[in-house]
Design a protein around this motif. Structure first.
Motif, short mmCIF file in Angstrom:
data_model
loop_
_atom_site.label_atom_id
_atom_site.label_comp_id
_atom_site.label_asym_id
_atom_site.label_seq_id
_atom_site.Cartn_x
_atom_site.Cartn_y
_atom_site.Cartn_z
N ARG A 134 22.04 3.51 23.49
CA ARG A 134 21.22 3.22 22.32
C ARG A 134 19.95 2.46 22.71
N ARG A 135 20.08 1.53 23.70
CA ARG A 135 18.90 0.76 24.12
C ARG A 135 17.83 1.67 24.68
N ARG A 136 18.23 2.65 25.48
CA ARG A 136 17.24 3.55 26.07
C ARG A 136 16.56 4.43 25.02
N LEU A 137 17.34 4.89 24.07
CA LEU A 137 16.77 5.73 23.02
C LEU A 137 15.79 4.94 22.15
N ILE A 138 16.18 3.71 21.81
CA ILE A 138 15.28 2.88 21.01
C ILE A 138 13.99 2.61 21.77
N LEU A 139 14.08 2.31 23.06
CA LEU A 139 12.89 2.06 23.86
C LEU A 139 12.01 3.31 23.93
N ALA A 140 12.63 4.47 24.10
CA ALA A 140 11.86 5.72 24.17
C ALA A 140 11.11 5.98 22.87
N TYR A 141 11.82 5.82 21.75
CA TYR A 141 11.16 6.04 20.46
C TYR A 141 10.07 4.99 20.20
N ALA A 142 10.34 3.73 20.59
CA ALA A 142 9.34 2.68 20.40
C ALA A 142 8.08 2.99 21.20
N LEU A 143 8.23 3.47 22.43
CA LEU A 143 7.07 3.84 23.24
C LEU A 143 6.30 5.00 22.60
N GLU A 144 7.04 5.97 22.08
CA GLU A 144 6.39 7.11 21.41
C GLU A 144 5.53 6.63 20.22
N TYR A 145 6.13 5.80 19.35
CA TYR A 145 5.41 5.33 18.18
C TYR A 145 4.24 4.41 18.56
N ALA A 146 4.43 3.61 19.61
CA ALA A 146 3.37 2.72 20.05
C ALA A 146 2.16 3.51 20.57
N ILE A 147 2.45 4.56 21.33
CA ILE A 147 1.35 5.40 21.85
C ILE A 147 0.57 6.04 20.69
N LEU A 148 1.30 6.59 19.72
CA LEU A 148 0.65 7.23 18.58
C LEU A 148 -0.13 6.20 17.75
N GLY A 149 0.48 5.02 17.52
CA GLY A 149 -0.20 3.99 16.73
C GLY A 149 -1.45 3.49 17.41
N LEU A 150 -1.39 3.26 18.72
CA LEU A 150 -2.55 2.77 19.45
C LEU A 150 -3.66 3.82 19.47
N THR A 151 -3.31 5.08 19.68
CA THR A 151 -4.31 6.15 19.68
C THR A 151 -4.98 6.27 18.32
N THR A 152 -4.18 6.18 17.26
CA THR A 152 -4.74 6.25 15.91
C THR A 152 -5.66 5.07 15.64
N ALA A 153 -5.27 3.88 16.11
CA ALA A 153 -6.12 2.70 15.92
C ALA A 153 -7.45 2.85 16.62
N ARG A 199 8.31 8.29 36.37
CA ARG A 199 9.65 7.94 36.85
C ARG A 199 10.51 7.35 35.73
N SER A 200 9.87 6.64 34.81
CA SER A 200 10.63 6.00 33.74
C SER A 200 11.21 7.05 32.80
N THR A 201 12.53 7.04 32.65
CA THR A 201 13.19 8.01 31.78
C THR A 201 12.73 7.84 30.33
N GLU A 202 12.64 6.58 29.89
CA GLU A 202 12.27 6.32 28.50
C GLU A 202 10.86 6.79 28.21
N LEU A 203 9.91 6.48 29.13
CA LEU A 203 8.53 6.90 28.92
C LEU A 203 8.41 8.41 28.99
N ARG A 204 9.18 9.04 29.90
CA ARG A 204 9.14 10.50 30.01
C ARG A 204 9.62 11.15 28.71
N LEU A 205 10.67 10.58 28.13
CA LEU A 205 11.18 11.11 26.87
C LEU A 205 10.17 10.89 25.74
N ALA A 206 9.50 9.72 25.73
CA ALA A 206 8.50 9.43 24.69
C ALA A 206 7.34 10.43 24.77
#
Length: 862
Positions: free
Chosen positions: A779-798, A477-484
C-alpha cells in the motif's frame, strides 16, 4: 417490468424514432443520479453565478431608477461649472416648476485649535432643498434649523467620518475658507448623495447664505451649480424629454449638463453594468470549466454502459438512436442542474436585499427577473450541449465488438462524425457570440472570450505534450516513479481531465492576483515615488505669486509647478454635435461632463509630440489646441480638425495643431486638451499648483506645510497625494476582494471537476491496484506512486497557469491600463502550492478508497 407489459397492445402503434429513444432514456434514468452529482453541480454553479449576478445587477439598476427623483433631487437637473444661471436662464427654469439651487465644491475644513484639517466635499443648499426624498439628521431635527445662523455662526451638518477625522462633536466649530461654522448635527441620510459621483472627502453641508462669508467662490473657482427642477403637474417621461429638447434649443450655448430622473446616477449605473458583465464572464468561465466535468461524466457514464450500447447495436439500433437516447439523458440531467442554478440565482437579489439593506444607499428592487434567468438558462443549455455532443458523438460509430472489448482501441479514440463536430462548433460559437453581443464593452468581452478559448486549447495541447514526454522518458530505477510516469501517459489516463479542470481556474485566479498586485505596486511604489506631494487647487491669480513664494520659503528643495486651469465641455467635433457622435466605451468619458483644460505657451515637459507642431510662444492667430494622442485616436480626430468647447457659457472653436503622448501615471499636471494662450484671453480662471520634494519628506514636514498654507490661504484647497493614493488603494483592495470572491466560483468549479475526473477514473484504478497488490505491491508503494503522479500533474498545471495568467495580466496592465508589469513571486508560489495541494489531496483521498477494495470480487469480474 416484464416483457408482456412492454409489448404493444393490439391496435396501438409501436413507438419509433425519437419517442422510442425518449422512452429508453427515461427508463434508464430510473436508476437514479449516482455518478452525475458532479455533472449537476458544475452546471448549477455556473448557471447560479450568471443568473444571480445579472439579477442582482438588474435589482440595483431598477432600484436606482425607482428612486430616480430622490437620487437626482428633482425631475431634471441642470449643472453648470464656474457660473450661476443668468437672468434669462433663471426665468425659464422657474417657469418649469419648483427650483432648488445647490452649489458643490472641494474645500478644506480646519480645526484651528489643533491644526488638524481635512479635504471635504462642500455642499451649499437653499431653503427648498431637498425637492424629493428625506434629508435625515441623527439628532432628528430639521435641516434648515441646523444650517441657520445663531450667535453669529452659521450652522453645518457633516458626515460622521469628518467628525472622526478631526476629533469633532456636535456643537464644535470648524473653519471653512474664511468663515467658522458650527457643527449642528450629523448626516444620517442624504437623498441625492449618489448623484454626485465619486467623492474624495467627507461631506460638509452649509446654507447658501453662508457662502459669501467663506470667500470660496471667486471668478473662475471650480464650483458646480446644480439647478434641480420639480416639474409642474404629474410630468411623464415624454414631458421630461420635451423639456430637455426645449432647453437645448432655447439655450444652445448655456454649457449646462442636463440629467433626468431616468438617469439619476449614470456613472454608478455604468459601473454596475460593467462589473456585472465582468462577473457574468467569470460565471461563463466557471460554466466552461464545469463543461469539462460534463464531458468527463459522460465519458465515464458511457464506459459503464458499454454492454447496454452493444446490446442496442446487436439488436439493430443505429448509432443515431444510441446518440438520441444518451443525449436525452444528458439534457434531463443538465435540466436538473439548470433548475437548481436558476433557483439559486433568483434567490440572490432577495438575499442581498436582506443582508445589505442597512449598507446600500438605495433599496434593491428585489424581484424575479425572467430575462436574466432566461440568460442563465440559455448559457446552461448551450454549455451542456457544447461539452456533451463530442463524447456522445464518438459513441455513434463504435462497433459492438469494440464496446465489448473496452474503449482502448485506436478506433474508439477517433473523432466523431462530421455532423457532431459541426454541431459542437456551432454551439460553442453561439455561446461566445451571446457573451460578446450582450457585453457593455464588446472589445473587452472579445478579448476575454478569446483568451479563455486560447487557454482551453493550450491546456489540451499541454496535456498531450505531458503524455508524449512521459511516454518517451527513459526508464527510471524507482519503481514508484516509473509507475507514476506510466499512469500519466497510459490509455484512459487522468492527465487531460486534471490539466483542463485546474488549468482554467488557476489561470484566471493568477491573472486577477497579478493585476491586483501590480495595481497596488503602481499606487504604493511607482506612482508614489513619481507623483508630487501636494496639489493646490483654486488659487486665484492675485494669490499665485504669494503662495509660490511661501512654498519656496518653506521647502528649499521642492519642485513647484503652476498652470492656469478652467473647466470646459466638448460640444462638437469637426462641426458635429457630440450628442450625435458614437465613440468607443473606453473613450466616452471624454465627452461626458466637463473636463479640466489649460493653456500653455510652451510644450509641457512631461509630454511628447506624436503628430503636428507646437505653436510659437508669441502665437496670436486662430485658437489652437493640443490633444492627447490616445483621446484623438478614440475620437477619430487628427491634426487640422476642429473641436468646440463650452467654457463659461461661451463656445470656442479651436483647430488641432498637434497630438501628444502623456505619462498619466506620474500624477503630474496633465490635461487632455491644452490650448494656445490667446484662446482664453481675459477669461477669469484659477491656477493649479503642484509641489514635490526632491527627497522623501516626513509626514510631519508635509502636515506642517499643509497647516501653514491653509492658515495663510484659507480659500485654497490642498490635496495631499499620499491621502488620495491611500483612498484609491482602499478602493482597489475592496474591489479586488469582491472580484476574488466572485472568481472563486471558477476555482470551486475546477475542484468539482477535478473530483469528478478522479471519480471517473475510479473503476480503472481499482483494477490497477488489485493487480499490483496481487503481484506484491505494498500500500505504501502504491500511495507514493499515485502521489508522485498527482504532484507531477499539479506542478505542470501550476506552471502553465503562471505563464497564461501572467500573460493575461501583462496584457491588461500594459495594453489596457497603460501601466508597467512585474511578475510577483508570491503569487507564483501560491498558485503552485494550490495546484499541488488540490491534485495530491483529492488524488490521495480517492486512492485510499481504491486501495481498500477487496481483490476477490474484482478478479472474478475480470
Amino acid at each position: 417490468m416484464n416483457a408482456a407489459s412492454s409489448k404493444p397492445q393490439p391496435g396501438s402503434k409501436a413507438p419509433t424514432g425519437l419517442s422510442l429513444a425518449l422512452r429508453f432514456a427515461l427508463r434508464e434514468l430510473r436508476g437514479g443520479l449516482k455518478g452525475f452529482y458532479i455533472f449537476i453541480a458544475c452546471i448549477a454553479l455556473g448557471v447560479a453565478a450568471i443568473a444571480g449576478v445579472t439579477s442582482l445587477s438588474r435589482a440595483l439598476t431598477e432600484g436606482i431608477s425607482a428612486e430616480g427623483q430622490s437620487i437626482l433631487g428633482g425631475d431634471l437637473s441642470f449643472s453648470i461649472v464656474h457660473r450661476q444661471t443668468d437672468e434669462a436662464e433663471n426665468k425659464w427654469l422657474n417657469s418649469l416648476g419648483d427650483i432648488s439651487e445647490v452649489a458643490t465644491m472641494r474645500a478644506m475644513a480646519r480645526r484651528p485649535e489643533t491644526g488638524d484639517q481635512s479635504l471635504i466635499e462642500l455642499k451649499a443648499v437653499d431653503n427648498a432643498y431637498p425637492l424629493y426624498g428625506d434629508m435625515k439628521l441623527e439628532g432628528g431635527g430639521a435641516l434648515q434649523d441646523a444650517l441657520s445662523e445663531k450667535d453669529g455662526l452659521w450652522g453645518a451638518v457633516a458626515d460622521i467620518s469628518l467628525l472622526a477625522r478631526l476629533g469633532l462633536k456636535p456643537g464644535d466649530t470648524v473653519s471653512v475658507g474664511k468663515a467658522e461654522v458650527r457643527i449642528a448635527d450629523v448626516i444620517a441620510s442624504e437623498p441625492d448623495k449618489l448623484a454626485g459621483g465619486m467623492e474624495v472627502g467627507p461631506r460638509l453641508m452649509i446654507s447658501q447664505a453662508a457662502i459669501p462669508a467663506t470667500g470660496l467662490i471667486q471668478p473662475g473657482s471650480l464650483v458646480r451649480w446644480h439647478y434641480r427642477v420639480r416639474l409642474n403637474g404629474n410630468a411623464s417621461e415624454d414631458n421630461v424629454k420635451q423639456v430637455i429638447t426645449q432647453a437645448e434649443e432655447a439655450f444652445p450655448q448655456a454649457g449646462w449638463r442636463i440629467r433626468s430622473r431616468a438617469n439619476a446616477a449614470p456613472g454608478l449605473q455604468r459601473n454596475i453594468i460593467r462589473f456585472a458583465q465582468f462577473l457574468t464572464l467569470v460565471g461563463l468561465t466557471a460554466l466552461v470549466v464545469g463543461g469539462v466535468g460534463v464531458a468527463n461524466a459522460i465519458r465515464a457514464f458511457l464506459d459503464t454502459k458499454r454492454e447496454v450500447i452493444a446490446s442496442f447495436k446487436c439488436l439493430g439500433a443505429t448509432g443515431g438512436f444510441v446518440f438520441q437516447v444518451y443525449l436525452i439523458q444528458m439534457l434531463c440531467l443538465a435540466g436538473i442542474g439548470i433548475a437548481i442554478g436558476l433557483v439559486l440565482g433568483a434567490i440572490i437579489p432577495f438575499a442581498a436585499a436582506a443582508a445589505l439593506g442597512g449598507v446600500l444607499p438605495i433599496d434593491l428592487a428585489a424581484a424575479i427577473y425572467p430575462t436574466e434567468l432566461g440568460l442563465g438558462l440559455l448559457y446552461g443549455v448551450l454549455t451542456a450541449l457544447a461539452f456533451a455532443l463530442w463524447p456522445l458523438g464518438r459513441a455513434h460509430d463504435v462497433p459492438p465488438t469494440a464496446l465489448f472489448r473496452g474503449m482502448v482501441s485506436g478506433k474508439a479514440r477517433s473523432l466523431p462524425r462530421k455532423r457532431y463536430l459541426v454541431a459542437t462548433a456551432i454551439t460553442v460559437a453561439a455561446l461566445a457570440a451571446i457573451a460578446i453581443l450582450l457585453a457593455y464593452e464588446k472589445r473587452i468581452a472579445l478579448i476575454y472570450i478569446g483568451a479563455s478559448a486560447t487557454a482551453f486549447i493550450l491546456l489540451v495541447l499541454v496535456a498531450r505534450v505531458i503524455m508524449a514526454v512521459a511516454k518517451r522518458l527513459p526508464t527510471v530505477r524507482s519503481t514508484e516513479l516509473r509507475l507514476a510516469i506510466a499512469n500519466i501517459h497510459r490509455p484512459g489516463a487522468l492527465t487531460p481531465s486534471v490539466v483542463l479542470s485546474l488549468g482554467l481556474g488557476l489561470s484566471l485566479l493568477v491573472a486577477l492576483a497579478l493585476i491586483d498586485g501590480n495595481l497596488r505596486r503602481e499606487l504604493t511604489a511607482t506612482v508614489a515615488d513619481e507623483a508630487p506631494s501636494f496639489f493646490f487647487i483654486d488659487i486665484q491669480s492675485n494669490e499665485r505669486d504669494a503662495i509660490e513664494q511661501l512654498l519656496k520659503t518653506e521647502t528649499d528643495d521642492a519642485n513647484i509647478r503652476s498652470v492656469p486651469m478652467l473647466r470646459g465641455r466638448l460640444v462638437s467635433l469637426k462641426g458635429i454635435p457630440t450628442s450625435q457622435i458614437e465613440v468607443p466605451p473606453n473613450a466616452a468619458w471624454i465627452l461626458r461632463g466637463d473636463r479640466g483644460i489649460t493653456y500653455e505657451a510652451r510644450q509641457p515637459d512631461n509630454s511628447e509630440l506624436t503628430s503636428g507642431n507646437w505653436w510659437p510662444a508669441d502665437y496670436t492667430g486662430v485658437p489652437l489646441v493640443s490633444l492627447e494622442d490616445e483621446a484623438a485616436t478614440d475620437l477619430g480626430l487628427k491634426v487640422g480638425d476642429e473641436i468646440t468647447v463650452n467654457v463659461f457659457g461661451r463656445e470656442i472653436t479651436a483647430k488641432i495643431a498637434n497630438t501628444r503622448k502623456v505619462e498619466w501615471r506620474s500624477m503630474a499636471i496633465n490635461f487632455v486638451m491644452v490650448f494656445s494662450p490667446n484662446t482664453f484671453a481675459g477669461a477669469p480662471h484659477v491656477h493649479l499648483m503642484t509641489l514635490g520634494w526632491k527627497e522623501n519628506a516626513s509626514t510631519d514636514q508635509e502636515l506642517s506645510l499643509l497647516r501653514k498654507v491653509s492658515d495663510a490661504f484659507p480659500t485654497v484647497t490642498a490635496v495631499r497625494v499620499k491621502d488620495a493614493i491611500a483612498q484609491v488603494n482602499d478602493l482597489v483592495a475592496q474591489l479586488a476582494w469582491a472580484i476574488r470572491g466572485a472568481s472563486s466560483i471558477t476555482l470551486i468549479a475546477s475542484i468539482l471537476v477535478l473530483a469528478g475526473a478522479l471519480a471517473a477514473g475510479h473503476r480503472s484504478r481499482i483494477y490497477d491496484a488489485v493487480i499490483l497488490k496481487t503481484l506484491g505491491a505494498t500500500r505504501r508503494r502504491l500511495i507514493l506512486a499515485y502521489a508522485l503522479e498527482y504532484a507531477i500533474l499539479g506542478l505542470t498545471t501550476a506552471i502553465f497557469a503562471l505563464i497564461s495568467g501572467g500573460l493575461a495580466a501583462w496584457f491588461v496592465i500594459t495594453r489596457i491600463m497603460n501601466g508597467s508589469f512585474v511578475m510577483l513571486p508570491t503569487t507564483a508560489i501560491t498558485a503552485a502550492l494550490a495546484a499541488l495541494v488540490l491534485t495530491v489531496g483529492f488524488g490521495l483521498i480517492g486512492t485510499w478508497r481504491i486501495l481498500g477494495e477487496k481483490p476477490a470480487p474484482v478478479l472474478r469480474n475480470l
